[in-house]
Design a protein around this motif. Structure first.
Motif, mmCIF file in Angstrom:
data_model
loop_
_atom_site.group_PDB
_atom_site.id
_atom_site.type_symbol
_atom_site.label_atom_id
_atom_site.label_comp_id
_atom_site.label_asym_id
_atom_site.label_seq_id
_atom_site.Cartn_x
_atom_site.Cartn_y
_atom_site.Cartn_z
ATOM 1 N N ILE A 146 0.824 -1.208 0.000
ATOM 2 C CA ILE A 146 0.000 0.000 0.000
ATOM 3 C C ILE A 146 0.862 1.262 0.000
ATOM 4 N N LEU A 191 5.922 5.957 -7.264
ATOM 5 C CA LEU A 191 5.176 5.226 -8.291
ATOM 6 C C LEU A 191 6.031 4.903 -9.514
ATOM 7 N N SER A 243 5.205 -0.736 -8.185
ATOM 8 C CA SER A 243 3.758 -0.850 -8.329
ATOM 9 C C SER A 243 3.161 -1.177 -6.964
ATOM 10 N N TYR A 244 1.910 -0.794 -6.772
ATOM 11 C CA TYR A 244 1.228 -1.011 -5.499
ATOM 12 C C TYR A 244 -0.117 -1.678 -5.746
ATOM 13 N N ASP A 245 -0.541 -2.454 -4.761
ATOM 14 C CA ASP A 245 -1.866 -3.064 -4.832
ATOM 15 C C ASP A 245 -2.948 -2.032 -4.531
ATOM 16 N N ALA A 296 -3.467 2.370 -3.409
ATOM 17 C CA ALA A 296 -3.009 3.712 -3.032
ATOM 18 C C ALA A 296 -4.125 4.372 -2.239
ATOM 19 N N ILE A 299 -2.097 7.586 -11.868
ATOM 20 C CA ILE A 299 -2.164 6.163 -11.518
ATOM 21 C C ILE A 299 -2.985 5.400 -12.548
ATOM 22 N N LYS A 340 -0.242 1.695 -12.506
ATOM 23 C CA LYS A 340 0.769 1.311 -11.521
ATOM 24 C C LYS A 340 0.166 0.874 -10.188
ATOM 25 N N VAL A 341 -1.147 0.982 -10.043
ATOM 26 C CA VAL A 341 -1.801 0.661 -8.781
ATOM 27 C C VAL A 341 -3.083 -0.106 -9.089
ATOM 28 N N VAL A 387 -7.624 2.156 -5.635
ATOM 29 C CA VAL A 387 -7.394 3.485 -5.066
ATOM 30 C C VAL A 387 -8.527 3.851 -4.116
#
Length: 117
Positions: free
Chosen positions: A5, A42, A46-48, A50, A68, A73-74, A77
């Motif tokens: 996150i 970012l 990469s994130y699961d 944000a 994003i 990249k996420v 959100v």
């Protein structure tokens, strides 16, 4: 499943409290107190999920949300808005946010939202 996150919140104390709370609940977190720092993170990872505050010192969360979604990249959100700021929340959903939470944030509510994504 959400594991990684990014928390974007300009209030340093609140941001650290939020990241510690998420860490204790088995999430891996990175944080940024500005849009510039968030965009830099970012670029590298990469994130699961944000979690984006709307008001930031150098931009706003909607612009980060647009980036994003454009760069993919996420995964998910959540937009954080002030209580009663439904216009921002509506715009965030329109731009692709998966959820929004009004401040003040109830940690249990945040966990419920995250787990429901």
């Amino acid at each position: 499943m959400i594991k990684n996150i990014l928390v974007v919140e300009d209030d340093v104390v609140f941001c650290k409290l939020l990241t510690r709370f998420l860490d204790k609940n088995q999430y891996r977190t990175h944080d940024a107190q500005s849009a510039k720092k968030a965009l830099s993170l970012l670029e590298k990872e990469s994130y699961d999920l944000a979690i984006l505050d709307y008001r930031l010192p150098d931009d706003n969360g909607l612009h980060i949300l647009e980036t994003i979604k454009r760069d993919n990249k996420v995964g998910k959100v959540i937009m954080i808005t002030r209580y009663g700021d439904e216009e921002v929340a509506s715009k965030a959903i329109e731009l692709g946010a998966d959820a929004y939470i009004s401040k003040p944030i109830n940690p249990d509510e945040l966990l419920t939202v995250i787990r429901g994504l």
